[in-house]
Design a protein around this motif. Sequence first.
Motif, short mmCIF file in Angstrom:
data_model
loop_
_atom_site.label_atom_id
_atom_site.label_comp_id
_atom_site.label_asym_id
_atom_site.label_seq_id
_atom_site.Cartn_x
_atom_site.Cartn_y
_atom_site.Cartn_z
N GLY A 1 31.70 36.22 53.71
CA GLY A 1 30.34 35.74 53.52
C GLY A 1 29.66 36.27 52.27
N GLN A 2 30.26 37.25 51.59
CA GLN A 2 29.65 37.82 50.39
C GLN A 2 30.07 37.03 49.15
OE1 GLN A 2 29.60 42.07 49.89
NE2 GLN A 2 30.16 42.42 52.04
N LYS A 3 29.18 37.01 48.16
CA LYS A 3 29.47 36.35 46.89
C LYS A 3 30.36 37.24 46.03
CE LYS A 3 26.83 32.68 47.49
NZ LYS A 3 25.61 32.51 46.68
N ALA A 4 31.29 36.63 45.29
CA ALA A 4 32.27 37.40 44.52
C ALA A 4 31.61 38.27 43.46
CB ALA A 4 33.27 36.45 43.87
N HIS A 5 30.65 37.74 42.72
CA HIS A 5 30.07 38.50 41.61
C HIS A 5 29.27 39.69 42.09
CE1 HIS A 5 26.68 35.83 42.68
NE2 HIS A 5 25.92 36.81 42.23
N VAL A 6 28.78 39.64 43.34
CA VAL A 6 27.98 40.75 43.87
C VAL A 6 28.85 41.98 44.09
CG1 VAL A 6 26.59 41.53 45.82
CG2 VAL A 6 26.32 39.20 44.93
N VAL A 7 30.09 41.77 44.55
CA VAL A 7 30.97 42.89 44.91
C VAL A 7 31.97 43.22 43.82
CG1 VAL A 7 32.53 43.77 46.70
CG2 VAL A 7 30.75 42.12 47.30
N PHE A 8 32.51 42.20 43.15
CA PHE A 8 33.64 42.41 42.25
C PHE A 8 33.37 41.99 40.81
CE2 PHE A 8 35.22 41.39 46.53
CZ PHE A 8 35.77 42.62 46.85
N GLY A 9 32.14 41.77 40.46
CA GLY A 9 31.83 41.37 39.10
C GLY A 9 32.48 40.05 38.74
N ASP A 10 33.18 40.03 37.59
CA ASP A 10 33.75 38.76 37.13
C ASP A 10 35.24 38.63 37.48
OD1 ASP A 10 34.80 40.66 35.47
OD2 ASP A 10 34.42 39.54 33.61
N LEU A 11 35.76 39.50 38.40
CA LEU A 11 37.17 39.46 38.75
C LEU A 11 37.62 38.06 39.17
CD1 LEU A 11 39.85 41.10 39.43
CD2 LEU A 11 38.96 41.14 41.79
N VAL A 12 36.89 37.43 40.09
CA VAL A 12 37.28 36.13 40.62
C VAL A 12 37.03 35.02 39.60
CG1 VAL A 12 36.88 34.47 42.49
CG2 VAL A 12 36.87 36.93 42.98
N ASP A 13 35.91 35.11 38.88
CA ASP A 13 35.63 34.09 37.86
C ASP A 13 36.69 34.08 36.77
OD1 ASP A 13 33.29 33.07 39.00
OD2 ASP A 13 32.08 34.69 38.15
N ARG A 14 37.15 35.27 36.34
CA ARG A 14 38.19 35.34 35.30
C ARG A 14 39.52 34.78 35.80
NH1 ARG A 14 39.87 40.07 34.00
NH2 ARG A 14 38.61 41.39 35.38
N ALA A 15 39.83 35.01 37.09
CA ALA A 15 41.06 34.45 37.65
C ALA A 15 41.00 32.93 37.67
CB ALA A 15 41.27 34.98 39.07
N ALA A 16 39.82 32.38 38.01
CA ALA A 16 39.67 30.92 38.02
C ALA A 16 39.78 30.35 36.62
CB ALA A 16 38.33 30.55 38.66
N ARG A 17 39.28 31.09 35.64
CA ARG A 17 39.27 30.61 34.26
C ARG A 17 40.62 30.82 33.55
NH1 ARG A 17 35.62 33.91 32.28
NH2 ARG A 17 37.16 35.29 31.32
N ASP A 18 41.21 32.01 33.73
CA ASP A 18 42.38 32.39 32.95
C ASP A 18 43.70 32.30 33.73
OD1 ASP A 18 40.52 32.98 30.98
OD2 ASP A 18 40.42 35.10 31.55
N GLY A 19 43.63 32.07 35.03
CA GLY A 19 44.86 32.00 35.83
C GLY A 19 45.25 33.32 36.45
N ALA A 20 44.66 34.42 36.04
CA ALA A 20 44.91 35.74 36.63
C ALA A 20 43.90 36.71 36.07
CB ALA A 20 46.33 36.22 36.33
N SER A 21 43.60 37.75 36.83
CA SER A 21 42.71 38.80 36.33
C SER A 21 43.06 40.10 37.05
CB SER A 21 41.23 38.44 36.56
OG SER A 21 40.94 38.36 37.94
N GLU A 22 42.75 41.23 36.38
CA GLU A 22 43.10 42.53 36.94
C GLU A 22 42.19 43.58 36.33
OE1 GLU A 22 47.11 45.37 37.43
OE2 GLU A 22 47.18 43.47 36.32
N HIS A 23 41.77 44.51 37.16
CA HIS A 23 41.01 45.64 36.63
C HIS A 23 41.05 46.81 37.61
CE1 HIS A 23 37.15 43.83 38.55
NE2 HIS A 23 37.64 44.72 39.35
N VAL A 24 40.62 47.95 37.15
CA VAL A 24 40.50 49.15 37.98
C VAL A 24 39.05 49.57 37.93
CG1 VAL A 24 41.16 51.56 38.28
CG2 VAL A 24 42.87 49.88 37.54
N ARG A 25 38.45 49.80 39.09
CA ARG A 25 37.05 50.22 39.10
C ARG A 25 36.92 51.49 39.94
NH1 ARG A 25 34.06 48.40 43.81
NH2 ARG A 25 35.33 47.05 45.12
N GLU A 26 35.89 52.25 39.63
CA GLU A 26 35.63 53.48 40.35
C GLU A 26 34.72 53.21 41.54
OE1 GLU A 26 34.06 56.47 37.86
OE2 GLU A 26 35.77 56.52 36.48
N ARG A 27 35.04 53.85 42.66
CA ARG A 27 34.18 53.78 43.84
C ARG A 27 34.09 55.19 44.39
NH1 ARG A 27 35.98 50.67 49.19
NH2 ARG A 27 37.25 52.58 49.27
N GLY A 28 33.02 55.86 43.99
CA GLY A 28 32.91 57.28 44.33
C GLY A 28 34.00 58.06 43.61
#
Length: 487
Positions: A71-98
Amino acid sequence: MRTLADYLRITPGLDPADTERLHLLVEDWHLLADLGFSDLVLWVAHEGGWIAAAHTRPITGPMVFVEDVVGQKAHVVFGDLVDRAARDGASEHVRERGQDLIHERARPVRRGGRMIGILSIHDQLDSGRPQTRLEENYGAMSDELFAMAADGTWPAPASPSGGRHGAPRVGDGVMRLDAGGTVEYASPNALSAVRRLGHQGPIEGEVLVQVIGNLPGQAGNLDEGVALVAMGRAAWRADVQVGGAALAMRAVPLVRQRARHGAIVVVRDVSELRRRGSEVMTKDQTIREIHHRVKNNLQTVAALLRLQSRRVPDGSAKEALAEAVRRVGVIAMIYEALSTGFAEALDFDDVAVRGLQAIVEVASTGGAIDTRVTGSFGMVRAEDATAVGLILSELVQNAVEHGIPEGGSVHVDAQRTVEAEGVDILRVTVVDDGAGLPTGFRPSRAGLGTRIVTSMVHDLGGQIRWTDAEPRGTRVRFSVRLRGVEV
């Protein structure tokens, strides 16, 4: 919270085949989650963005998200991870959580070359610890499944999902085969499961189908289905049983550029499950055999009563014995129905129709009899079936012999309702178009059949009433309380 089906229903541009493809992926994606020690999220298009429609966690390692992200929007939780996958065919990143580092990847899910969703994988990065051999092999298999999920080659449409009772999962044991069926890697649990079947040598470097075929106590050639699964050639399931040991196997062929280059085989030791299932089956067979023997004994009693009636000169005694034969026959018919299945309840509609036909066939009337059954009795437990059967038999027999001796019609209607506090009520009406009730009719002073009916209805906590029907005939209504049937 909305379900996956709810989100797919409102996602624009999806046809039924697209929807089925995404459902199939979610049914089976526990394999990918467990191999990758990862959380998985399925994203679908929604109002100009992407929304999480489904989420699963691994059972082989720590989860990434404690709270569900559906139920959550992609950009709220993961930034542009999902948008880049839709645009470029794949996306990958490492983010800090605590203090944790979260490794995240996303790829489009395609069908027929069209993008129908986005699949993202989320796992925690270890702090410099070298990977074990198990982790390396799990990770390699996870990467292959992820690529196949994106290009639409996994799950295969004919592939069995993991929902079946006893279905193996990655934690139970997993093997990686090459294109020829040789075991390249076997997890410790997989090795233990195969050895419980009696194989004592190594597994890695061996052809799995030969290992299974050469097990001590393996009789004859392998079943074709077992061979296909053990070779990794079919996306299917098979069971192997040797003595008291049993192994469930499931194969997932690995495909690259339309060519199979290996397979993942998930295995589970199901010996205990099979033993318990056998015990339950034995108990069910015993119950069925008891019903069958009771039915045969009742038929013997009916035959003895029939023989005795032939030696009785008195007409009233003959009639009484004939009535006893009919009543015993009704009980035998109910036990015959119970003996054909494992359940302790039966579909009484079939019993009612058969009983009605049997009474009409032997009835001594001067004309044709038309019978009709409407409504439904539903499922009736064995403890209540005999009483209900006898009540119905007596009422129909009485209608045929006394209500319409020269022919006519009998209508039986049954209605089943569940009332306050879960009380299960059966209401039955028997109507004939005969001469109606005799003058001064009183159930308490009527014949044996009427008294039997009254007694049995009261034993079932019910009521019964005789009235004249309109425009002619007799109507009998009774209601009884039935024991609940476990579904």
